[in-house]
Design an enzyme around this catalytic site. Structure first.
Site, PDB file in Angstrom:
ATOM      1  N   ASP A   1     -10.567  25.234   4.404  1.00 45.22           N
ATOM      2  CA  ASP A   1      -9.164  25.441   4.747  1.00 45.22           C
ATOM      3  C   ASP A   1      -8.427  24.128   4.512  1.00 45.22           C
ATOM      4  OD1 ASP A   1     -10.090  27.919   5.629  1.00 45.22           O
ATOM      5  OD2 ASP A   1     -10.343  27.209   7.683  1.00 45.22           O
TER       6      ASP A   1
ATOM      7  N   ASP B   1      -8.173  39.497  11.568  1.00 45.98           N
ATOM      8  CA  ASP B   1      -8.213  38.271  12.364  1.00 45.98           C
ATOM      9  C   ASP B   1      -8.166  38.660  13.836  1.00 45.98           C
ATOM     10  OD1 ASP B   1      -8.197  36.944  10.004  1.00 45.98           O
ATOM     11  OD2 ASP B   1      -6.242  35.992  10.253  1.00 45.98           O
TER      12      ASP B   1
END
Length: 243
Positions: free
Chosen positions: A129, A8
């Site tokens: 998500d 990330d």
């Protein structure tokens, strides 16, 4: 069954967030390209990369870091975060990405996802998500009224190569993957599903090999790998033996 190590990106560095909060970022490696090479050397076959700044900005922010990753590893790389136009998708695929992950735009403009699947067969994944089972967008800053499974069903037959399903309530807190919700999604659609959010230990790796999880394409691991809670050799051996 694939175990995807995660990189990330925030401000050019390899970080992990807690519950998707940009203010709760732990820097694990200031050199994402070196981290990508390390994962390859450990035996992983794929790499999952997210441009966190890009997810909030709606455009690529950590492009230089992603390009450095692509040069550093021979492994296929999938990238999400701020990719919201066909031109942007094409640009990244030309630079060597194996797969582009579309998240917010899958909610805002599902027709663009379908167009992308036709233009770039096998190269488009959808990132779903969820917070409390409802889809979150704009870098998880907004939660919609749309159920995660309903969004997944909208792309049946569109040519989506995979769905990356992230339970935000478990992301980065090492409480274990939400297997019930993830397997429910995998059973609701024919598109391969990748589990994301909360992978905590070797127990989650073993859980990946259970019969009801066999429909999954794999799972993503971030903090558990960085913190040493999951040993790469042991995890990959478990998956190889199961295969």
């Amino acid at each position: 069954m694939i175990l995807f190590p995660a990189i990330d990106l925030k401000d050019g560095q390899c970080v992990r967030l807690k519950l998707g909060d940009m203010g709760e970022a732990t820097v694990y490696n200031p050199d994402p390209a070196a981290q990508a090479k390390a994962f390859e050397d450990q035996g992983f076959d794929w790499l999952h990369v997210v441009d966190l700044n890009g997810a909030f900005a709606g455009e690529s922010v950590n492009g230089a870091a992603v390009e450095a990753i692509l040069k550093a590893t021979k492994n296929p790389v999938q990238l999400g975060g701020g990719i919201r136009t066909l031109a942007h998708i094409e640009s990244w695929l030309e630079k060597g990405l194996a797969r582009v992950i579309l998240g917010t735009i899958a909610v805002r403009d599902p027709d663009l996802v379908r167009q992308a699947c036709k233009a770039f067969p096998g190269k488009i994944a959808v990132g779903i998500d969820a917070r409390g089972g409802k889809v979150a967008v704009e870098g998880w800053a907004e939660t919609s009224d749309l159920a995660a499974v309903e969004l997944a069903r909208r792309f049946e037959g569109a040519g989506v190569s995979a769905i990356i399903y992230t339970d935000i309530d478990r992301d980065g807190v090492l409480t274990g993957i939400n297997w019930d919700a993830t397997i429910d999604m995998a059973e609701a659609v024919s598109i391969p599903v990748i589990a994301s959010g909360g992978l905590a230990s070797i127990a989650d790796i073993v859980r990946m090999t259970m019969p009801d999880a066999r429909k999954l394409e794999g799972a993503i691991s971030g903090r558990a790998l960085y913190d040493g809670r999951v040993d790469p050799d042991e995890a990959l051996a478990i998956l190889r033996d199961a295969a």
